[in-house]
Design a protein around this motif. Sequence first.
Motif, PDB file in Angstrom:
ATOM      1  N   ALA A  39     -11.354  -4.259   6.292  1.00  0.00           N
ATOM      2  CA  ALA A  39     -10.033  -4.288   6.910  1.00  0.00           C
ATOM      3  C   ALA A  39     -10.018  -3.408   8.146  1.00  0.00           C
ATOM      4  CB  ALA A  39      -8.961  -3.828   5.927  1.00  0.00           C
ATOM      5  N   VAL A  86      -3.803  -8.559  -1.507  1.00  0.00           N
ATOM      6  CA  VAL A  86      -4.660  -8.177  -0.378  1.00  0.00           C
ATOM      7  C   VAL A  86      -6.053  -7.799  -0.872  1.00  0.00           C
ATOM      8  CG1 VAL A  86      -4.993  -6.558   1.520  1.00  0.00           C
ATOM      9  CG2 VAL A  86      -2.694  -7.388   1.001  1.00  0.00           C
ATOM     10  N   HIS A  87      -6.110  -7.053  -1.952  1.00  0.00           N
ATOM     11  CA  HIS A  87      -7.393  -6.547  -2.445  1.00  0.00           C
ATOM     12  C   HIS A  87      -8.126  -7.554  -3.332  1.00  0.00           C
ATOM     13  CE1 HIS A  87      -7.361  -2.398  -0.933  1.00  0.00           C
ATOM     14  NE2 HIS A  87      -6.044  -2.546  -0.960  1.00  0.00           N
ATOM     15  N   SER A  88      -7.505  -8.721  -3.572  1.00  0.00           N
ATOM     16  CA  SER A  88      -8.183  -9.744  -4.376  1.00  0.00           C
ATOM     17  C   SER A  88      -9.259 -10.471  -3.579  1.00  0.00           C
ATOM     18  CB  SER A  88      -7.174 -10.762  -4.906  1.00  0.00           C
ATOM     19  OG  SER A  88      -6.648 -11.574  -3.853  1.00  0.00           O
ATOM     20  N   THR A  89      -9.262 -10.283  -2.269  1.00  0.00           N
ATOM     21  CA  THR A  89     -10.265 -10.922  -1.420  1.00  0.00           C
ATOM     22  C   THR A  89     -11.022  -9.868  -0.636  1.00  0.00           C
ATOM     23  OG1 THR A  89     -10.635 -12.474   0.411  1.00  0.00           O
ATOM     24  CG2 THR A  89      -8.558 -11.264   0.426  1.00  0.00           C
ATOM     25  N   ASP A  90     -12.325 -10.130  -0.423  1.00  0.00           N
ATOM     26  CA  ASP A  90     -13.101  -9.254   0.453  1.00  0.00           C
ATOM     27  C   ASP A  90     -13.283  -9.880   1.833  1.00  0.00           C
ATOM     28  OD1 ASP A  90     -14.902 -11.280  -0.041  1.00  0.00           O
ATOM     29  OD2 ASP A  90     -16.502  -9.983  -0.783  1.00  0.00           O
ATOM     30  N   VAL A 112      -9.709  -8.647   6.973  1.00  0.00           N
ATOM     31  CA  VAL A 112      -8.261  -8.507   7.089  1.00  0.00           C
ATOM     32  C   VAL A 112      -7.945  -7.745   8.369  1.00  0.00           C
ATOM     33  CG1 VAL A 112      -6.160  -7.541   6.066  1.00  0.00           C
ATOM     34  CG2 VAL A 112      -7.944  -8.504   4.580  1.00  0.00           C
ATOM     35  N   THR A 170      -9.340   1.682   1.765  1.00  0.00           N
ATOM     36  CA  THR A 170      -9.571   1.172   0.410  1.00  0.00           C
ATOM     37  C   THR A 170     -10.053  -0.265   0.344  1.00  0.00           C
ATOM     38  OG1 THR A 170      -7.224   0.549   0.234  1.00  0.00           O
ATOM     39  CG2 THR A 170      -7.864   2.745  -0.579  1.00  0.00           C
ATOM     40  N   HIS A 171      -9.960  -1.012   1.429  1.00  0.00           N
ATOM     41  CA  HIS A 171     -10.406  -2.407   1.452  1.00  0.00           C
ATOM     42  C   HIS A 171     -11.796  -2.479   2.081  1.00  0.00           C
ATOM     43  CE1 HIS A 171     -10.626  -6.695   2.516  1.00  0.00           C
ATOM     44  NE2 HIS A 171      -9.683  -6.890   1.615  1.00  0.00           N
ATOM     45  N   ARG A 178      -0.066  -5.677  -2.965  1.00  0.00           N
ATOM     46  CA  ARG A 178      -1.298  -4.919  -2.778  1.00  0.00           C
ATOM     47  C   ARG A 178      -2.461  -5.587  -3.504  1.00  0.00           C
ATOM     48  NH1 ARG A 178      -4.761  -1.329  -4.924  1.00  0.00           N
ATOM     49  NH2 ARG A 178      -5.618   0.235  -3.467  1.00  0.00           N
ATOM     50  N   GLU A 210       0.837  -1.192   0.000  1.00  0.00           N
ATOM     51  CA  GLU A 210       0.000   0.000   0.000  1.00  0.00           C
ATOM     52  C   GLU A 210       0.879   1.251   0.000  1.00  0.00           C
ATOM     53  OE1 GLU A 210      -3.057   0.203  -0.492  1.00  0.00           O
ATOM     54  OE2 GLU A 210      -4.201  -1.393   0.471  1.00  0.00           O
ATOM     55  N   LEU A 249      -4.976   0.971   3.728  1.00  0.00           N
ATOM     56  CA  LEU A 249      -5.687  -0.308   3.622  1.00  0.00           C
ATOM     57  C   LEU A 249      -7.108  -0.187   4.158  1.00  0.00           C
ATOM     58  CD1 LEU A 249      -5.704  -3.430   3.157  1.00  0.00           C
ATOM     59  CD2 LEU A 249      -4.932  -3.639   5.535  1.00  0.00           C
TER      60      LEU A 249
END
Length: 311
Positions: free
Chosen positions: A272, A243-247, A250, A268-269, A240, A167, A265
């Motif tokens: 998280a 990390v953002h490939s999964t919802d 986190v 934007t996630h 990065r 990130e 993070l």
Amino acid sequence: MGRNGLTTLPAWTRAAMVGVMGVTVLASATTVSGGTVAAAESRSFITSDGARLHYLEAGPAEARTVLFVPGWTMPGWIFQAQIDALSDRFHVLALDPRGQGDSEVTRFGYTYERRGRDIGELIDHAANGRVVLVGWSLGVLDSLAWVAAAGDARIAGLVLIDNSIGEEPVPRAAAGGRAAEPPVLTEAERRDRRAAFVASMFARDPGTDYRARLTDQALRMAPEDERRLLAYDVSRDYWRAAVHSTDRPVLYAVRPRWRAQGETLVRTHADARMVVFEDAGHALFVDEADRFSRLLIDFLDGPVAARDTVH
């Protein structure tokens, strides 16, 4: 993983040593959640490329699985306090990555792709349903490498401990920096450097015997393979994107150095959260073991349970 230990070490207060003997970790204890657990079992499996990897296992096999992945040259038993705290209610695994702990010291496989695949193969071997994957330091990158390659079908949540995750902002080098070790060192020089590195991971001294045992295990791998693990050849965007490939939920548990990345993070996630350990060392789950274990249990009972009730 942390600094190279050649800078000035912090002032320490004495902490109780976690008992570890041989390959079986003595884990009989009263846990944070109040139960009493039996000893963790020492186990191994063979990977698809023929490596024998060792892991610890504790807790009821039918419960939610929590898998711990340690950092550079470290053994899985460094998570002993968390194994004790969780294994009355959760199925707990702690991996010794190849070349580390009691796993085989292979002469191959020290790439992020293979190390990620090792994690996935342990999950297939020892876990039912979705797992909560807990990676520390280099274990953050190895865990994310598996998610990047395999997706999140087997993931119930991610806990990422004290490393950059690609990130913004780009991290600045730590004071004193961790320079790569010279290619040629005497055995005495190499041991002295590794002992200093181990000591630098803690804000509170875990004890002479504990540090010596960690140092012994941190010297098992060939120096050229150690250096290979410090130079994964992908851009920051790779981590990065993983990390953002999964919802899935986190949890980012870090020292202040990574606070700004954590703020990005969380912004934007989709799911998280960040917790900053202001006064802990790199091995924050050892320095503040009870706090970290309670945080992890709250994460398991809260966001993870809310999102994934099917084990």
